[in-house]
Design an enzyme around this catalytic site. Sequence first.
Site, PDB file in Angstrom:
ATOM      1  N   CYS A   4       0.852  -1.199   0.000  1.00  0.00           N
ATOM      2  CA  CYS A   4       0.000   0.000   0.000  1.00  0.00           C
ATOM      3  C   CYS A   4       0.885   1.245   0.000  1.00  0.00           C
ATOM      4  O   CYS A   4       1.699   1.448   0.911  1.00  0.00           O
ATOM      5  CB  CYS A   4      -0.928   0.001   1.211  1.00  0.00           C
ATOM      6  SG  CYS A   4      -1.807   1.554   1.421  1.00  0.00           S
ATOM      7  N   CYS A   7       0.509   3.421   3.125  1.00  0.00           N
ATOM      8  CA  CYS A   7       1.172   2.815   4.292  1.00  0.00           C
ATOM      9  C   CYS A   7       2.682   3.038   4.212  1.00  0.00           C
ATOM     10  O   CYS A   7       3.336   3.276   5.226  1.00  0.00           O
ATOM     11  CB  CYS A   7       0.853   1.324   4.385  1.00  0.00           C
ATOM     12  SG  CYS A   7      -0.781   0.985   5.080  1.00  0.00           S
ATOM     13  N   ASP A  30      -0.763  16.528  -2.385  1.00  0.00           N
ATOM     14  CA  ASP A  30      -1.046  15.568  -3.452  1.00  0.00           C
ATOM     15  C   ASP A  30       0.031  15.705  -4.531  1.00  0.00           C
ATOM     16  O   ASP A  30       0.454  16.812  -4.891  1.00  0.00           O
ATOM     17  CB  ASP A  30      -2.427  15.823  -4.058  1.00  0.00           C
ATOM     18  CG  ASP A  30      -2.897  14.643  -4.917  1.00  0.00           C
ATOM     19  OD1 ASP A  30      -3.856  13.963  -4.512  1.00  0.00           O
ATOM     20  OD2 ASP A  30      -2.301  14.416  -5.996  1.00  0.00           O
ATOM     21  N   HIS A  46      -4.017   1.314   8.307  1.00  0.00           N
ATOM     22  CA  HIS A  46      -4.555   0.978   6.995  1.00  0.00           C
ATOM     23  C   HIS A  46      -6.043   0.643   7.082  1.00  0.00           C
ATOM     24  O   HIS A  46      -6.454  -0.245   7.824  1.00  0.00           O
ATOM     25  CB  HIS A  46      -3.824  -0.209   6.368  1.00  0.00           C
ATOM     26  CG  HIS A  46      -4.340  -0.548   5.001  1.00  0.00           C
ATOM     27  ND1 HIS A  46      -3.891   0.090   3.858  1.00  0.00           N
ATOM     28  CD2 HIS A  46      -5.304  -1.418   4.596  1.00  0.00           C
ATOM     29  CE1 HIS A  46      -4.540  -0.392   2.814  1.00  0.00           C
ATOM     30  NE2 HIS A  46      -5.406  -1.304   3.232  1.00  0.00           N
ATOM     31  N   ASN A  87     -13.367   9.600  -2.156  1.00  0.00           N
ATOM     32  CA  ASN A  87     -13.788   8.702  -3.226  1.00  0.00           C
ATOM     33  C   ASN A  87     -13.830   7.285  -2.658  1.00  0.00           C
ATOM     34  O   ASN A  87     -12.888   6.853  -2.002  1.00  0.00           O
ATOM     35  CB  ASN A  87     -12.802   8.769  -4.401  1.00  0.00           C
ATOM     36  CG  ASN A  87     -12.774  10.138  -5.056  1.00  0.00           C
ATOM     37  OD1 ASN A  87     -13.784  10.828  -5.118  1.00  0.00           O
ATOM     38  ND2 ASN A  87     -11.608  10.546  -5.528  1.00  0.00           N
ATOM     39  N   GLY A  93     -14.360   6.552  -8.042  1.00  0.00           N
ATOM     40  CA  GLY A  93     -13.112   7.138  -8.519  1.00  0.00           C
ATOM     41  C   GLY A  93     -11.925   6.879  -7.615  1.00  0.00           C
ATOM     42  O   GLY A  93     -10.884   7.525  -7.751  1.00  0.00           O
ATOM     43  N   HIS A  98      -6.287   2.971   0.226  1.00  0.00           N
ATOM     44  CA  HIS A  98      -6.057   3.294   1.636  1.00  0.00           C
ATOM     45  C   HIS A  98      -6.910   4.540   1.836  1.00  0.00           C
ATOM     46  O   HIS A  98      -6.670   5.564   1.169  1.00  0.00           O
ATOM     47  CB  HIS A  98      -4.560   3.556   1.883  1.00  0.00           C
ATOM     48  CG  HIS A  98      -4.193   3.942   3.288  1.00  0.00           C
ATOM     49  ND1 HIS A  98      -3.188   3.320   3.999  1.00  0.00           N
ATOM     50  CD2 HIS A  98      -4.676   4.915   4.115  1.00  0.00           C
ATOM     51  CE1 HIS A  98      -3.072   3.874   5.193  1.00  0.00           C
ATOM     52  NE2 HIS A  98      -3.972   4.873   5.285  1.00  0.00           N
ATOM     53  N   HIS A 100      -8.672   7.839   2.229  1.00  0.00           N
ATOM     54  CA  HIS A 100      -8.094   9.182   2.260  1.00  0.00           C
ATOM     55  C   HIS A 100      -9.141  10.222   1.911  1.00  0.00           C
ATOM     56  O   HIS A 100     -10.127   9.923   1.242  1.00  0.00           O
ATOM     57  CB  HIS A 100      -6.902   9.294   1.299  1.00  0.00           C
ATOM     58  CG  HIS A 100      -7.240   8.913  -0.120  1.00  0.00           C
ATOM     59  ND1 HIS A 100      -7.269   7.604  -0.533  1.00  0.00           N
ATOM     60  CD2 HIS A 100      -7.555   9.659  -1.199  1.00  0.00           C
ATOM     61  CE1 HIS A 100      -7.597   7.566  -1.821  1.00  0.00           C
ATOM     62  NE2 HIS A 100      -7.778   8.804  -2.250  1.00  0.00           N
ATOM     63  N   HIS A 102      -9.509  14.146   0.254  1.00  0.00           N
ATOM     64  CA  HIS A 102      -8.872  15.239  -0.473  1.00  0.00           C
ATOM     65  C   HIS A 102      -9.354  16.557   0.133  1.00  0.00           C
ATOM     66  O   HIS A 102     -10.558  16.731   0.345  1.00  0.00           O
ATOM     67  CB  HIS A 102      -9.291  15.241  -1.949  1.00  0.00           C
ATOM     68  CG  HIS A 102      -8.920  13.996  -2.707  1.00  0.00           C
ATOM     69  ND1 HIS A 102      -7.894  13.969  -3.622  1.00  0.00           N
ATOM     70  CD2 HIS A 102      -9.451  12.746  -2.709  1.00  0.00           C
ATOM     71  CE1 HIS A 102      -7.814  12.754  -4.162  1.00  0.00           C
ATOM     72  NE2 HIS A 102      -8.748  11.998  -3.626  1.00  0.00           N
TER      73      HIS A 102
END
Length: 114
Positions: A4, A7, A30, A46, A87, A93, A98, A100, A102
């Site tokens: 990952c 991770c 990003d 995770h 997402n 999308g 893992h 997350h 945005h």
Amino acid sequence: MDDCIFCKIVAGMIPCRKVYEDERVLAFEDIQPMAPVHIILIPKRHIATLMDADAEGMADLQAMMVAARAVAKLKAIDARGFRLVINCNEEGGQVVFHLHMHLLGGQKLRCGLA
Ligand code: AMP
Ligand code: ZN
């Protein structure tokens, strides 16, 4: 999770441009920003997708929200406004599995919800 990418960022095996860290959460720039401010916030543990978050995962999500507010302040967009996006799975999308969030801002964002 051995393969990952997020991770590996938590473990320091892959570099990131860190903007915030606490006990539960790491936030970094990003790598392919879609806006002048584009930060990824992740739980250090995770969790593959939003749907995989158990009770502990929900505590991580709460911590991610608190962290998002702190990052918005750090980036001086708290008053101007910003957008938070999670997402979930293929049709949502999600590309990195893992969990997350945005954080996007720094300009007037288009509606672009679908
Ligand atoms: P998603 O489509 O929600 O899974 O988004 C994954 C996001 O992770 C994308 O915006 C990628 O640009 C970003 N990303 C992937 N690898 C990295 C990395 N090594 N460092 C920072 N951001 C990354
Ligand atoms: Zn992971």
